[in-house]
Design an enzyme around this catalytic site. Structure first.
Site, PDB file in Angstrom:
ATOM      1  N   GLU A 103     -10.000   5.768   6.789  1.00  0.00           N
ATOM      2  CA  GLU A 103      -8.563   6.042   6.792  1.00  0.00           C
ATOM      3  C   GLU A 103      -8.123   7.298   6.036  1.00  0.00           C
ATOM      4  O   GLU A 103      -7.170   7.955   6.465  1.00  0.00           O
ATOM      5  CB  GLU A 103      -7.813   4.840   6.202  1.00  0.00           C
ATOM      6  CG  GLU A 103      -7.924   3.574   7.036  1.00  0.00           C
ATOM      7  CD  GLU A 103      -7.399   2.367   6.265  1.00  0.00           C
ATOM      8  OE1 GLU A 103      -8.056   1.948   5.296  1.00  0.00           O
ATOM      9  OE2 GLU A 103      -6.332   1.871   6.624  1.00  0.00           O
ATOM     10  N   ARG A 133       0.825  -1.204   0.000  1.00  0.00           N
ATOM     11  CA  ARG A 133       0.000   0.000   0.000  1.00  0.00           C
ATOM     12  C   ARG A 133       0.866   1.264   0.000  1.00  0.00           C
ATOM     13  O   ARG A 133       0.505   2.269  -0.624  1.00  0.00           O
ATOM     14  CB  ARG A 133      -0.981   0.011   1.178  1.00  0.00           C
ATOM     15  CG  ARG A 133      -2.039   1.087   1.073  1.00  0.00           C
ATOM     16  CD  ARG A 133      -3.135   0.960   2.129  1.00  0.00           C
ATOM     17  NE  ARG A 133      -4.204   0.086   1.732  1.00  0.00           N
ATOM     18  CZ  ARG A 133      -5.265   0.460   0.990  1.00  0.00           C
ATOM     19  NH1 ARG A 133      -5.380   1.697   0.554  1.00  0.00           N
ATOM     20  NH2 ARG A 133      -6.193  -0.415   0.685  1.00  0.00           N
TER      21      ARG A 133
HETATM   22  N1  MTE Z   1     -12.617   5.351  14.090  1.00  0.00           N
HETATM   23  C1  MTE Z   1     -12.718   5.079  15.405  1.00  0.00           C
HETATM   24  N2  MTE Z   1     -13.503   5.849  16.170  1.00  0.00           N
HETATM   25  N3  MTE Z   1     -12.000   4.052  15.972  1.00  0.00           N
HETATM   26  C2  MTE Z   1     -11.166   3.265  15.214  1.00  0.00           C
HETATM   27  O1  MTE Z   1     -10.540   2.335  15.748  1.00  0.00           O
HETATM   28  N4  MTE Z   1     -10.231   2.791  12.985  1.00  0.00           N
HETATM   29  C3  MTE Z   1      -9.923   3.342  11.669  1.00  0.00           C
HETATM   30  C4  MTE Z   1     -11.154   3.988  11.043  1.00  0.00           C
HETATM   31  N5  MTE Z   1     -11.780   4.877  11.971  1.00  0.00           N
HETATM   32  C5  MTE Z   1     -11.047   3.532  13.815  1.00  0.00           C
HETATM   33  C6  MTE Z   1     -11.834   4.598  13.286  1.00  0.00           C
HETATM   34  C7  MTE Z   1      -9.392   2.341  10.738  1.00  0.00           C
HETATM   35  S1  MTE Z   1      -7.770   1.938  10.826  1.00  0.00           S
HETATM   36  C8  MTE Z   1     -10.173   1.760   9.781  1.00  0.00           C
HETATM   37  S2  MTE Z   1      -9.538   0.683   8.665  1.00  0.00           S
HETATM   38  C9  MTE Z   1     -11.617   2.034   9.700  1.00  0.00           C
HETATM   39  O2  MTE Z   1     -12.071   2.942  10.699  1.00  0.00           O
HETATM   40  C10 MTE Z   1     -12.370   0.720   9.833  1.00  0.00           C
HETATM   41  O3  MTE Z   1     -13.726   0.888   9.859  1.00  0.00           O
HETATM   42  P1  MTE Z   1     -14.628   1.111   8.545  1.00  0.00           P
HETATM   43  O4  MTE Z   1     -14.060   0.253   7.469  1.00  0.00           O
HETATM   44  O5  MTE Z   1     -15.962   0.701   8.981  1.00  0.00           O
HETATM   45  O6  MTE Z   1     -14.518   2.565   8.210  1.00  0.00           O
HETATM   46  N1  HPA Z   2      -5.716  -2.642   4.675  1.00  0.00           N
HETATM   47  C1  HPA Z   2      -5.847  -3.291   5.839  1.00  0.00           C
HETATM   48  N2  HPA Z   2      -5.606  -4.558   5.981  1.00  0.00           N
HETATM   49  C2  HPA Z   2      -5.199  -5.257   4.920  1.00  0.00           C
HETATM   50  C3  HPA Z   2      -5.052  -4.652   3.691  1.00  0.00           C
HETATM   51  C4  HPA Z   2      -5.311  -3.278   3.556  1.00  0.00           C
HETATM   52  O1  HPA Z   2      -5.193  -2.688   2.484  1.00  0.00           O
HETATM   53  N3  HPA Z   2      -4.637  -5.587   2.822  1.00  0.00           N
HETATM   54  C5  HPA Z   2      -4.537  -6.723   3.525  1.00  0.00           C
HETATM   55  N4  HPA Z   2      -4.881  -6.534   4.792  1.00  0.00           N
HETATM   56 MO1  MOS Z   3      -7.327  -0.040   9.334  1.00  0.00          MO
HETATM   57  S1  MOS Z   3      -5.320   0.237   9.444  1.00  0.00           S
HETATM   58  O1  MOS Z   3      -7.183  -0.887   7.799  1.00  0.00           O
HETATM   59  O2  MOS Z   3      -7.513  -1.270  10.482  1.00  0.00           O
END
Ligand code: MTE
Ligand code: HPA
Ligand code: MOS
Length: 787
Positions: A734, A332
């Site tokens: 993210e 990534r």
């Molecule tokens: N928001 C909160 N409040 N707490 C979290 O742990 N994790 C982040 C983001 N926002 C997180 C957050 C990360 S690393 C990811 S990948 C996404 O939320 C995962 O949730 P989603 O795919 O439902 O957005």
């Molecule tokens: N994000 C988070 N976790 C993962 C990914 C990614 O792009 N690819 C494989 N595991």
């Molecule tokens: Mo988020 S770093 O893909 O849990």
């Protein structure tokens, strides 16, 4: 009557209700658990009422970065008050491994320790406190081996956890050589502790006939199920993993909850009683991996306008002692080195350095922020070199719409909105005027210096492992018209359950209050992916929509039969169903359909279309679409102390057609401040023995509410997803983490004023006050004194 069990009926009779659907998506709704969060009644894993006979575990950890274990004496541990058992690697019945991809991750060190903090033994005692006290009494005799303690040292030694990755497009070497301007340099970028408010925790209870129930704070229940089964030599169907919610995960609970789940399950299996493992904050920070810190070595060639002719970058990450997710994180990073820019000639080499430190892992952005930071740093230098405004140089390099739109990894950027988005932000933030004002201010201010910067974001959405892009859901409509949803995603505060509930309410034409989402549970939806890569709502929202749609179709067919009309003419909305002359409240419809023996529950499934990826060539279409954003930050830096403040931040972020603007704005704000912490105050520091010294909030500084700018303007960009995502929304978890690049480059702009904007400040990230002072000193030493 308590709020949850109030009847669903509107005050108005059904005659007064609109027959057309009021949308249940695209509106701001509070987080489904907000009332529980604020009242302290939301149940986290440690709040689950303990079963009778529950024991508590603590971990005994390595005190050496790299050593052979010559002997372990655990007699004192066993003799400590309250201790019931002490377990080591030898007690593991099947596989001593919890690595998510490559099997190089021992659950407990066996003969060899590879970082300070590595778990070596598990103490099980009658109380949490007794276990922790006893864990300190282990006596381990080591034979030291030479440790590798930095990514540079790993790279020099050719020590990697995975084979290097290489990607080249065009002819970077010749274009760099022939360019009007050439530069080379080195960029250092620190790591970051996830600092979830709820730490890692697992609670395991043995069940009849060789079964195990594990409650775990994890983003990946299915992987915890596999890890526990693999360790015990069991089948997946013997292990049930459940997670109602996490108090934050941020990537840190994607793979690294496994060691905790396995240790709790090992003890529960061995002792045949429930065992809870909850490390305290220091142990959590000593044991678990963090965001990868990176070192970049680059060469760039560009023209007099700052347009890039060629760029070559070598990225070295600190993987830590094992592979964990370092491979996909590096992929990534490589796929985000372009950020929003067209790089006609580019070479990227990625190395995952094997070091004797914690095994680094996922953290919001998953390598994307690191890769994109490098190109932003390079462009920031280029702008100063050619003497142009950095926004103009950035704009000159943006991806085009119909041309200059293919990424180095072969995906065409089809949904580019960064030009319009930047236009809007440039105007709404009054960037040009304020930039001129900072220059004017600095000319008259010898110590306090202002800086300003705008940076764009383009972030690819989908797991970069294609088969992870799938999800399942179960929707139950009970015969009183209440609805229960279960899906494969996990709730970590990001509002996933709220959004999925909204999607289901919308599909069934009912109010959100009717819909309840339950704990993620591997016995309900099988073979789930991690809730990660920001795809939670995209995947699980679509799967739940699929399930709800099937129920709706059955209900429509039933109502149509009753009314003698066509099923297509049946309308759902406002808790009401209208079929010809028939007008029924949703509850009545459910009851009647049940009596008529209509199936009122359904599963649903979704896979993301259009994805393909060749990891060996780093080519394909790894992302379904891109999310975009940009931010403008203005800072004030004290060049005598290195202290600074963010005076104002303007953010414009593309969440597509937002499902829930309030939640999305919360994600953007949170991501911005979290990313700002990464690039400024959060510094991980290992001493010369390889011991992490910043393992508590006393020495590791995350941002607080006091660090948020008083003037914080966060808006969502009006834009529908060009792809057929759930209601044309975009993932938002993210991408906002990259927005505060603007804070870092605003600080760098302020520091550059010390050298009259002619010299590139050697500012490292995180730009701690110390780092800012170092950069100011370097500027004063090399630049003509202007003040
Ligand atoms: N928001 C909160 N409040 N707490 C979290 O742990 N994790 C982040 C983001 N926002 C997180 C957050 C990360 S690393 C990811 S990948 C996404 O939320 C995962 O949730 P989603 O795919 O439902 O957005
Ligand atoms: N994000 C988070 N976790 C993962 C990914 C990614 O792009 N690819 C494989 N595991
Ligand atoms: Mo988020 S770093 O893909 O849990």
């Amino acid at each position: 009557m308590n709020k949850q069990t109030e009847p669903f009926l509107f005050d108005a009779g059904i005659e007064a209700r609109a027959a057309v659907s009021t949308p249940q998506v695209g509106i701001s709704r509070p987080h489904e658990s907000a009332h529980l969060h604020v009242a302290g009644t939301a149940t986290y894993t440690d709040d689950i009422p303990e079963l009778a006979g529950t024991l508590h575990a603590a971990l005994g950890m390595s005190a050496r970065a790299h050593a052979r274990i010559k002997a372990i004496s655990l007699d004192q541990v066993r003799a400590a008050p309250g201790v019931v058992a002490v377990l080591t690697a030898e007690d593991i019945p099947a596989a001593n491994d919890c690595g998510p991809i490559i099997h190089d991750d021992p659950i407990l060190a066996n003969g060899l320790v590879q970082f300070i903090g590595q778990p070596v033994f598990v103490v099980v005692a009658t109380s949490h406190d007794a276990a922790r006290r006893a864990a300190r009494l282990g006596a381990i005799e080591y034979e030291d081996l030479p440790p590798v303690l930095s990514p540079e040292a790993a790279h020099q030694a050719g020590s990697y956890v995975l084979p290097p990755m290489h990607l080249t497009r065009g002819e970077p070497a010749s274009h760099i050589a022939a360019a009007v301007h050439r530069d080379r340099g080195n960029i250092r970028l620190g790591g970051q502790e996830q600092f979830y408010l709820e730490g890692q925790i697992a609670y395991a209870a043995p069940k009849e006939n060789d079964g195990m129930h594990v409650w775990c704070s994890t983003q990946h229940p299915t992987e915890m199920q596999h890890a526990v089964a693999h360790m015990l030599g069991w089948h997946a169907h013997q292990v049930l993993v459940e997670c109602r919610r996490m108090g934050g995960g941020f990537g840190g609970k994607e793979s690294q909850s496994a060691m905790f789940a396995c240790c709790a399950a090992l003890a529960a299996w061995k002792l045949l009683c429930p065992v809870k493992l909850r490390p305290d904050r220091d142990d959590d920070m000593m044991i678990t991996g963090k965001r990868h810190d990176f070192v970049f070595n680059y060469e760039v060639g560009h023209d007099a306008e700052g347009r890039l002719d060629g760029v070559a970058v070598e990225m070295v990450s600190r993987a830590g002692f094992s592979a964990d997710l370092s491979g996909p994180v590096m992929t990534r990073a490589i796929c985000h080195f372009d950020n929003a820019y067209w790089l006609p000639n580019v070479k990227i080499d990625g190395y995952c350095g094997k070091t004797n430190t914690q095994s680094n892992t996922a953290f919001r952005g998953f390598g994307g922020p690191q890769g994109a930071f490098a190109i932003e740093y390079i462009l920031d230098n280029v702008a100063r070199t050619v003497g142009r405004d950095s926004l103009d140089v950035r704009r000159a390099n943006l991806y085009g719409k119909a041309e200059r739109n293919v990424t180095p990894y072969g995906q065409t950027v089809e949904d580019n909105v960064i030009h319009e988005l930047l236009d809007e932000l440039e105007a709404s933030s009054a960037y040009r005027e304020r930039r001129a004002a900072t220059r004017a201010f600095n000319a008259g201010s010898p110590v306090l210096k202002k800086g300003i910067a705008i940076t764009p974001v383009k972030f690819g959405i989908s797991f970069n492992v294609a088969h992870f892009n799938q999800a399942g859901a179960l929707v139950h409509v009970y015969n009183d018209g209440s609805v229960l949803v279960n899906h494969g995603g996990t709730e970590m505060g990001q509002g996933l359950n709220t959004k999925v509930a909204m999607v289901v309410a919308h599909e069934l034409g009912i109010r959100l209050e009717r819909v309840r989402v339950t704990a993620t549970d591997t016995s309900k939806v099988a073979n789930t992916s991690a809730t990660a890569a920001s795809t939670g709502t995209d995947l699980n929202g679509k799967a739940a929509q699929d399930a709800a749609r099937q129920i709706r179709e059955r209900l429509a067919a039933f109502a149509a039969r009753q009314a003698g009309v066509d099923a297509d003419s049946v309308q759902f909305g406002d808790d009401l169903i209208v079929a010809g002359e028939l007008r029924l409240d949703f509850s009545d419809l459910a009851r009647q359909a049940y009596v008529a023996r209509v199936q009122l529950w359904s599963d649903g499934f979704y896979t993301t279309p259009k994805l393909y990826w060749d990891q060996s060539r780093l080519q394909g279409r790894p992302f379904y679409y891109y999310a975009y954003g940009a931010a403008c930050s203005e800072v004030l830096v004290d060049t005598l102390t290195g202290e600074w403040r963010l005076l104002r931040a303007d953010v414009l972020h593309d969440a597509g057609r937002s499902l829930n603007p309030a939640i999305d704005i919360g994600q953007v704000e949170g991501g911005f401040i979290q990313g700002m912490g990464w690039l400024t105050t959060e510094e991980l520091w290992w001493n010369r023995d390889g011991k992490l010294m910043t393992h508590a909030p006393s020495t590791y500084k995350i941002p607080t509410v006091n660090d948020c700018p008083e003037d914080f303007h966060v808006r969502l960009f009006e834009n529908d997803n060009a792809e057929d995502s759930i209601h044309r929304s975009k993932a938002v978890g993210e991408p906002p983490l990259l927005l505060p690049f603007s804070v870092f480059f605003a600080i760098r702009d302020a520091v550059a004023s010390v050298g009259d904007y002619k010299v590139n400040p050697p500012l490292v990230a995180p730009a701690t006050s110390e780092a800012i002072l170092d950069a100011v000193d370097a500027m004063r030493a090399t630049a003509p004194v202007v003040q």
